[in-house]
Design an enzyme around this catalytic site. Structure first.
Site, PDB file in Angstrom:
ATOM      1  N   TYR A  61       0.831  -1.200   0.000  1.00 39.31           N
ATOM      2  CA  TYR A  61       0.000   0.000   0.000  1.00 39.31           C
ATOM      3  C   TYR A  61       0.868   1.254   0.000  1.00 39.31           C
ATOM      4  O   TYR A  61       1.681   1.470   0.898  1.00 39.31           O
ATOM      5  CB  TYR A  61      -0.948   0.012   1.199  1.00 39.31           C
ATOM      6  CG  TYR A  61      -2.089  -0.992   1.090  1.00 39.31           C
ATOM      7  CD1 TYR A  61      -2.377  -1.634  -0.108  1.00 39.31           C
ATOM      8  CD2 TYR A  61      -2.881  -1.297   2.190  1.00 39.31           C
ATOM      9  CE1 TYR A  61      -3.410  -2.543  -0.208  1.00 39.31           C
ATOM     10  CE2 TYR A  61      -3.936  -2.205   2.100  1.00 39.31           C
ATOM     11  CZ  TYR A  61      -4.193  -2.833   0.896  1.00 39.31           C
ATOM     12  OH  TYR A  61      -5.228  -3.736   0.799  1.00 39.31           O
ATOM     13  N   PRO A 231     -16.361  -1.828   0.244  1.00 38.69           N
ATOM     14  CA  PRO A 231     -17.786  -1.968   0.576  1.00 38.69           C
ATOM     15  C   PRO A 231     -18.604  -0.709   0.312  1.00 38.69           C
ATOM     16  O   PRO A 231     -19.818  -0.793   0.138  1.00 38.69           O
ATOM     17  CB  PRO A 231     -17.765  -2.298   2.073  1.00 38.69           C
ATOM     18  CG  PRO A 231     -16.525  -1.622   2.579  1.00 38.69           C
ATOM     19  CD  PRO A 231     -15.522  -1.801   1.462  1.00 38.69           C
TER      20      PRO A 231
END
Length: 325
Positions: A61, A231
């Site tokens: 990341y 999500p």
């Protein structure tokens, strides 16, 4: 609501997970800035204020900067490490020069990159380590050797996977004595294939569904914690401009907005509540550095409890763009 799979394994965790992928800004080799650290601190404070105790990382990341920044936060706050659950991932190699991006589950790569994660975070151990993306060249016995060495050294407590199907999990599991406890996948109103896979049984429409058959049921039987990345669908149902989106997505966003108004809550809480209503006890991973957006997720668990079956199906059919048949 019933106990979450991770809690059954002895991992006390929050219902929501804070995803730290955005920490550090651009995916380059520029040094970490004070502004980036301050932004991350505000995000962590917001997450802690709504009870989030699990934090999700990966070695790649922002090319390691995300873990480095979180490590600075931990260093500045003695005692925080023991109050939270830390999860990271290994197995993806980013492109560099003439080397293409690829996947690597070799023993050497796993051990080296876990050490790198621990160093950047400034910690002695990870609570959970996930194998990030399936490596077609993986040898389960070699992976098992790496994981056993990490556990024996006290560097990792539990292991899991990400983006894997039933066969891949079973292939790994037959060589690994510790039961894999997590699988992180893309799920939500913006990606409803995990539901389509169930309702399209014995229908030709099922051939267009891209989700592992039986994965939801298998995970529940094996007490594997399902986590959902993406999500909130990059804000598609909670305020993002939708001019170029399909009509059914725009209609779903309006439906979410109206439902949030009727229930005196936020669009984020409705979107996450829909996902959390599923009996698999899916754990959403919120990937944002915006404190206000994190705070908007506070009511998600309550909305999951309050959401009726009819409301759940209404959102599902709207998001997928067609009725059940």
């Amino acid at each position: 609501m019933s106990v979450m799979p991770l809690e059954k394994r002895g991992i006390a965790t929050s219902r929501l997970v804070m995803g730290n992928m955005p920490f550090g800004g651009a995916w380059n080799h520029d040094p970490v800035t004070k502004e980036q650290v301050l932004e991350a601190e505000k995000a962590v404070d917001a997450a802690l204020s709504i009870g989030i105790t699990m934090y999700d990382h990966a070695d790649i990341y922002t090319r390691g900067k995300a873990e480095q920044i979180f490590g600075q936060i931990l260093k500045a706050r003695p005692g925080l490490r023991e109050q939270i659950v830390l999860q990271s991932k290994v197995g993806i190699v980013l492109s560099e020069g003439k080397v293409p991006g690829h996947f690597n589950f070799s023993k050497e790569h796993i051990l080296k990159n876990v050490d790198g994660t621990l160093e950047r975070l400034g910690i002695d151990y990870l609570d959970v380590l996930l194998l990030h993306r399936p490596d077609p060249l993986m040898e389960p016995e070699e992976v098992a050797e790496a994981l056993a060495k990490l556990k024996a050294a006290g560097k990792v407590r539990y292991f899991g996977v990400s983006n894997m199907n039933v066969a891949q999990i079973e292939f790994l599991q037959q060589a690994i004595p510790d039961q894999l406890c997590v699988n992180q996948l893309e799920m939500g109103l913006g990606r409803v294939d995990f539901v389509n896979q169930d309702v399209f049984v014995n229908q030709t429409k099922g051939v267009q569904t891209h989700f592992s058959p039986g994965l939801m049921e298998y995970s529940r039987m094996k007490n594997i914690q399902l986590q959902a990345w993406g999500p909130l669908a990059q804000g598609r149902f909670s305020g993002r401009a939708l001019d170029n989106e399909p009509e059914h997505i725009q209609q779903t966003a309006e439906l979410v907005k109206q439902m949030a108004q009727d229930k005196d809550t936020t669009a984020e809480a409705i979107v996450l509540g829909w996902l959390m209503k599923h009996p698999a006890k899916i754990q959403p991973v919120i990937g944002s550095t915006k404190a206000e957006r994190i705070l908007a997720c506070k009511d998600a668990e309550r909305q999951a409890e309050l959401m009726t079956r009819e409301e759940w199906y209404t959102l599902y059919m709207s998001a997928r763009g067609e009725k059940l048949s």
